[in-house]
Design a protein around this motif. Structure first.
Motif, PDB file in Angstrom:
ATOM      1  N   MET A 130       0.827  -1.209   0.000  1.00  0.00           N
ATOM      2  CA  MET A 130       0.000   0.000   0.000  1.00  0.00           C
ATOM      3  C   MET A 130       0.862   1.259   0.000  1.00  0.00           C
ATOM      4  SD  MET A 130      -3.078   0.742   2.692  1.00  0.00           S
ATOM      5  CE  MET A 130      -4.073   2.234   2.677  1.00  0.00           C
ATOM      6  N   ILE A 131       1.896   1.278   0.823  1.00  0.00           N
ATOM      7  CA  ILE A 131       2.743   2.464   0.942  1.00  0.00           C
ATOM      8  C   ILE A 131       3.582   2.662  -0.314  1.00  0.00           C
ATOM      9  CG2 ILE A 131       4.706   3.444   2.187  1.00  0.00           C
ATOM     10  CD1 ILE A 131       3.527   2.082   4.726  1.00  0.00           C
ATOM     11  N   ARG A 132       4.167   1.601  -0.847  1.00  0.00           N
ATOM     12  CA  ARG A 132       5.020   1.740  -2.029  1.00  0.00           C
ATOM     13  C   ARG A 132       4.244   2.307  -3.210  1.00  0.00           C
ATOM     14  NH1 ARG A 132      10.089  -0.256  -2.529  1.00  0.00           N
ATOM     15  NH2 ARG A 132      10.974  -1.233  -0.654  1.00  0.00           N
ATOM     16  N   ILE A 133       3.042   1.835  -3.408  1.00  0.00           N
ATOM     17  CA  ILE A 133       2.240   2.373  -4.501  1.00  0.00           C
ATOM     18  C   ILE A 133       1.789   3.796  -4.178  1.00  0.00           C
ATOM     19  CG2 ILE A 133       0.064   2.088  -5.757  1.00  0.00           C
ATOM     20  CD1 ILE A 133       0.567  -0.984  -5.467  1.00  0.00           C
ATOM     21  N   GLY A 134       1.440   4.051  -2.935  1.00  0.00           N
ATOM     22  CA  GLY A 134       1.029   5.393  -2.539  1.00  0.00           C
ATOM     23  C   GLY A 134       2.111   6.427  -2.726  1.00  0.00           C
ATOM     24  N   ASP A 140      -0.754  15.399  -7.928  1.00  0.00           N
ATOM     25  CA  ASP A 140      -1.945  15.564  -8.760  1.00  0.00           C
ATOM     26  C   ASP A 140      -3.009  14.530  -8.405  1.00  0.00           C
ATOM     27  OD1 ASP A 140      -0.231  13.559  -9.761  1.00  0.00           O
ATOM     28  OD2 ASP A 140      -0.972  13.785 -11.811  1.00  0.00           O
ATOM     29  N   HIS A 141      -2.586  13.358  -7.956  1.00  0.00           N
ATOM     30  CA  HIS A 141      -3.536  12.321  -7.538  1.00  0.00           C
ATOM     31  C   HIS A 141      -4.246  12.735  -6.245  1.00  0.00           C
ATOM     32  CE1 HIS A 141      -4.994   8.114  -7.337  1.00  0.00           C
ATOM     33  NE2 HIS A 141      -4.862   8.253  -6.028  1.00  0.00           N
ATOM     34  N   TYR A 142      -3.485  13.211  -5.273  1.00  0.00           N
ATOM     35  CA  TYR A 142      -4.039  13.550  -3.961  1.00  0.00           C
ATOM     36  C   TYR A 142      -5.003  14.728  -4.031  1.00  0.00           C
ATOM     37  CZ  TYR A 142      -3.946  14.146   1.169  1.00  0.00           C
ATOM     38  OH  TYR A 142      -4.269  14.235   2.500  1.00  0.00           O
ATOM     39  N   ARG A 143      -4.912  15.532  -5.076  1.00  0.00           N
ATOM     40  CA  ARG A 143      -5.841  16.652  -5.204  1.00  0.00           C
ATOM     41  C   ARG A 143      -7.282  16.177  -5.387  1.00  0.00           C
ATOM     42  NH1 ARG A 143      -1.537  19.418  -7.870  1.00  0.00           N
ATOM     43  NH2 ARG A 143      -2.157  18.679  -9.941  1.00  0.00           N
ATOM     44  N   PHE A 144      -7.457  14.990  -5.966  1.00  0.00           N
ATOM     45  CA  PHE A 144      -8.798  14.494  -6.250  1.00  0.00           C
ATOM     46  C   PHE A 144      -9.116  13.169  -5.560  1.00  0.00           C
ATOM     47  CE2 PHE A 144      -7.713  17.207  -9.839  1.00  0.00           C
ATOM     48  CZ  PHE A 144      -8.831  18.022  -9.915  1.00  0.00           C
ATOM     49  N   TYR A 145      -8.083  12.377  -5.280  1.00  0.00           N
ATOM     50  CA  TYR A 145      -8.286  11.022  -4.792  1.00  0.00           C
ATOM     51  C   TYR A 145      -7.819  10.862  -3.348  1.00  0.00           C
ATOM     52  CZ  TYR A 145      -9.227   9.497  -9.593  1.00  0.00           C
ATOM     53  OH  TYR A 145      -9.754   9.335 -10.841  1.00  0.00           O
ATOM     54  N   ALA A 223       0.492  -4.997 -15.716  1.00  0.00           N
ATOM     55  CA  ALA A 223       0.950  -3.616 -15.884  1.00  0.00           C
ATOM     56  C   ALA A 223      -0.104  -2.623 -15.418  1.00  0.00           C
ATOM     57  CB  ALA A 223       1.326  -3.370 -17.339  1.00  0.00           C
ATOM     58  N   ILE A 224      -0.834  -2.951 -14.365  1.00  0.00           N
ATOM     59  CA  ILE A 224      -1.918  -2.096 -13.894  1.00  0.00           C
ATOM     60  C   ILE A 224      -1.418  -0.725 -13.449  1.00  0.00           C
ATOM     61  CG2 ILE A 224      -1.811  -2.903 -11.498  1.00  0.00           C
ATOM     62  CD1 ILE A 224      -4.960  -1.932 -13.546  1.00  0.00           C
ATOM     63  N   LEU A 225      -0.170  -0.625 -13.045  1.00  0.00           N
ATOM     64  CA  LEU A 225       0.355   0.657 -12.581  1.00  0.00           C
ATOM     65  C   LEU A 225       0.803   1.532 -13.746  1.00  0.00           C
ATOM     66  CD1 LEU A 225       2.427  -0.516  -9.472  1.00  0.00           C
ATOM     67  CD2 LEU A 225       0.127   0.463  -9.501  1.00  0.00           C
ATOM     68  N   GLU A 226       1.751   1.031 -14.545  1.00  0.00           N
ATOM     69  CA  GLU A 226       2.403   1.842 -15.566  1.00  0.00           C
ATOM     70  C   GLU A 226       1.828   1.673 -16.964  1.00  0.00           C
ATOM     71  OE1 GLU A 226       4.849  -2.005 -15.606  1.00  0.00           O
ATOM     72  OE2 GLU A 226       3.403  -0.944 -14.328  1.00  0.00           O
ATOM     73  N   GLY A 227       0.838   0.810 -17.141  1.00  0.00           N
ATOM     74  CA  GLY A 227       0.268   0.558 -18.460  1.00  0.00           C
ATOM     75  C   GLY A 227      -0.384   1.786 -19.062  1.00  0.00           C
ATOM     76  N   PRO A 228      -0.621   1.784 -20.386  1.00  0.00           N
ATOM     77  CA  PRO A 228      -1.164   2.969 -21.061  1.00  0.00           C
ATOM     78  C   PRO A 228      -2.545   3.383 -20.574  1.00  0.00           C
ATOM     79  CG  PRO A 228      -1.173   1.052 -22.521  1.00  0.00           C
ATOM     80  CD  PRO A 228      -0.369   0.671 -21.320  1.00  0.00           C
ATOM     81  N   GLN A 229      -3.281   2.465 -20.010  1.00  0.00           N
ATOM     82  CA  GLN A 229      -4.569   2.810 -19.402  1.00  0.00           C
ATOM     83  C   GLN A 229      -4.632   2.324 -17.948  1.00  0.00           C
ATOM     84  OE1 GLN A 229      -7.099   1.141 -22.732  1.00  0.00           O
ATOM     85  NE2 GLN A 229      -8.052   3.177 -22.593  1.00  0.00           N
ATOM     86  N   GLY A 230      -3.467   2.360 -17.314  1.00  0.00           N
ATOM     87  CA  GLY A 230      -3.360   1.917 -15.942  1.00  0.00           C
ATOM     88  C   GLY A 230      -3.563   3.036 -14.935  1.00  0.00           C
ATOM     89  N   LEU A 231      -3.237   2.747 -13.678  1.00  0.00           N
ATOM     90  CA  LEU A 231      -3.499   3.684 -12.585  1.00  0.00           C
ATOM     91  C   LEU A 231      -2.791   5.010 -12.767  1.00  0.00           C
ATOM     92  CD1 LEU A 231      -4.866   3.929  -9.734  1.00  0.00           C
ATOM     93  CD2 LEU A 231      -2.643   3.281  -8.785  1.00  0.00           C
ATOM     94  N   GLU A 238       1.701  12.624 -12.999  1.00  0.00           N
ATOM     95  CA  GLU A 238       2.934  13.042 -12.329  1.00  0.00           C
ATOM     96  C   GLU A 238       3.555  11.916 -11.492  1.00  0.00           C
ATOM     97  OE1 GLU A 238       2.173  16.543 -10.026  1.00  0.00           O
ATOM     98  OE2 GLU A 238       1.236  17.605 -11.695  1.00  0.00           O
ATOM     99  N   ALA A 239       2.985  10.714 -11.550  1.00  0.00           N
ATOM    100  CA  ALA A 239       3.511   9.592 -10.760  1.00  0.00           C
ATOM    101  C   ALA A 239       4.953   9.287 -11.139  1.00  0.00           C
ATOM    102  CB  ALA A 239       2.641   8.358 -10.970  1.00  0.00           C
TER     103      ALA A 239
END
Length: 450
Positions: A130-134, A140-145, A223-231, A238-239
């Motif tokens: 959880m922390i590593r992905i966070g 830009d993510h924290y502004r909305f999520y 590739a859910i993180l870095e994929g073209p339609q991933g997280l 800005e990740a």
């Protein structure tokens, strides 16, 4: 080429030491203290009422309720840990692992008859994912999520995957499907709602379900993180993906903070600065109060006129007024009778909050703030802190952490003997042979509270 998720699973296989398990037991105790009081709140009662229509008998323990099936246990246990705003926090990922990871791990451990050591290991692993992905997500993510929600499903999936003993491939499937269903928008902050509790419930439940599904062969995107339609592409351009795999000497659980004050973490540095102030004159002599801190503290906690308990916990102005009038803030200082106090209201009106460039540069590695009081004669006094109490640089001691849990359980009405037994049993889990004696100490019916 291995995906970030595949490489993360390798990192999650690292050895876990006895000291790591003891640290996990401390986080477990902290969650219990917060949850025992949370379940007694109005919000806690709402989630308990769900059990009347949804729950079936089962092996899983719920605070203030009889044993039920694992999903119903999650409905309550995952909802109550953050109600009092005293749950643990990790700064650079800007999230709270305990309310999501721990309930998922407990439910799975009971369902699978796991050992105490397996439970603690799963908590360590869930926090890590959880922390590593966070921490890889950008501002830009924290502004909305709500990061606890969006990253929580990864943490609960990793914890349950650990307990299930999934293969590397199955583990990747679980994380992939956790990410494909993640979410949690901050719009809830602008209305008087209970969505924050639902965010932790959904993250814990989603992560658990995808782990069980992976055991049955349900595949998920690597590739859910870095994929073209991933997280990252969808929610945080800005990740910085490399942060998912950043080398660390210890498990990231050790970088988490414990919260001593019953308020949003963004308020704590300001509270600590107030605690250091020495005021040897009447409060009526104060002409102006200035709080300088980092931007997110203002975004979330610039609230001069709180209208309910939750808003009071998210108010820099209220925290300053309470500290000046009462000293160390207590649970009661955020209740209706206090935030409507005319003296508190007058002091809140004197508080000016501004962004400080130095504190903003240090954030989120450091949560800092300063408080300056200016008096009618033109004199002033000021204090500042770089790291809030409870952060790794300014930690709570083991005794202070135990005192916090004891205070929260006492406020919930748990009898003294039972409080001590539960605290002792929790801290003894690293060397225990079974979870049963510990679970038997939980207050699992309303009759267990005074």
């Amino acid at each position: 080429m291995f995906s970030l998720t595949q490489q993360l699973v390798v990192l999650l296989r690292r050895p876990i030491s006895p000291a790591d398990r003891q640290r996990a037991a401390q986080h477990l105790l902290d969650w219990l203290g917060c949850s025992v009081l949370g379940v007694r709140s109005n919000a806690g009662e709402k989630f308990l009422s769900l059990l009347q229509s949804l729950a079936t008998d089962g092996p899983c323990t719920v605070l203030a309720h009889d044993a039920v099936d694992w999903q119903s246990a999650l409905w309550v246990n995952a909802a109550i840990g953050n109600i009092e705003e005293m749950d643990d926090v990790h700064r650079t990922s800007v999230l709270h692992p305990g309310p999501v990871v721990i309930p998922a791990a407990i439910a799975a451990a009971q369902r699978l008859a796991a050992s105490p050591q397996q439970l603690l290991d799963s908590i360590v692993i869930g926090y890590e994912a959880m922390i590593r992905i966070g921490q890889s997500l950008g501002p830009d993510h924290y502004r909305f999520y709500h990061n606890t929600a969006t990253c929580g499903s990864f943490g609960s999936a990793a914890a349950v995957a650990s307990l299930l003993g999934l293969t590397d491939e199955q583990f990747v499937w679980a994380l992939g499907n956790a990410g494909s269903r993640t979410g949690g928008l901050w719009q809830m902050r602008h209305e008087v709602v209970d969505s924050k509790q639902f965010h932790t419930v959904d993250a814990a439940l989603t992560g658990s379900l995808v782990a069980y599904a992976a055991e049955s062969g349900v595949r998920g995107p690597a590739a859910i993180l870095e994929g073209p339609q991933g997280l990252f592409a969808a929610t945080s351009p800005e990740a910085v993906g490399e942060r998912v795999l950043a080398p660390e000497a210890d498990w990231l659980m050790w970088q988490c903070s414990f919260k001593p004050w019953p308020a949003c973490r963004h308020v704590h540095a300001t509270i600590d600065a107030c605690q250091r102030l020495v005021v040897r004159r009447p409060l009526s002599d104060i002409q102006r109060i200035e709080v300088r801190t980092y931007r997110d503290a203002l975004v979330f906690c610039d609230r001069s006129q709180p209208q309910n308990t939750l808003q009071a916990k998210f108010s820099l102005q209220h925290a300053v007024a309470v500290c000046l009038l009462h000293g160390a803030p207590q649970l009661s200082h955020f209740n209706e009778g206090c935030f409507q106090d005319p003296i508190i209201d007058r002091l809140r009106g004197q508080v000016q909050v501004t962004e400080c460039e130095a504190f903003q540069r240090a954030y989120p590695n450091h949560f800092g703030a300063s408080v300056t009081l200016t008096f009618a004669d033109g004199s002033s006094t000021s204090e500042e802190v770089s790291d809030a109490w409870g952060d790794p640089e300014n930690p709570l001691s083991g005794e202070e952490l135990t005192d916090k849990a004891n205070t929260l359980m006492r406020a919930a009405g748990v009898p003294e003997a039972q409080r001590q037994q539960l605290i002792n049993a929790t801290l003894a889990l690293p060397d225990a042979n079974s979870l049963d004696p510990w679970l038997q100490q939980w207050p699992t019916s309303t009759g267990a509270f005074e």
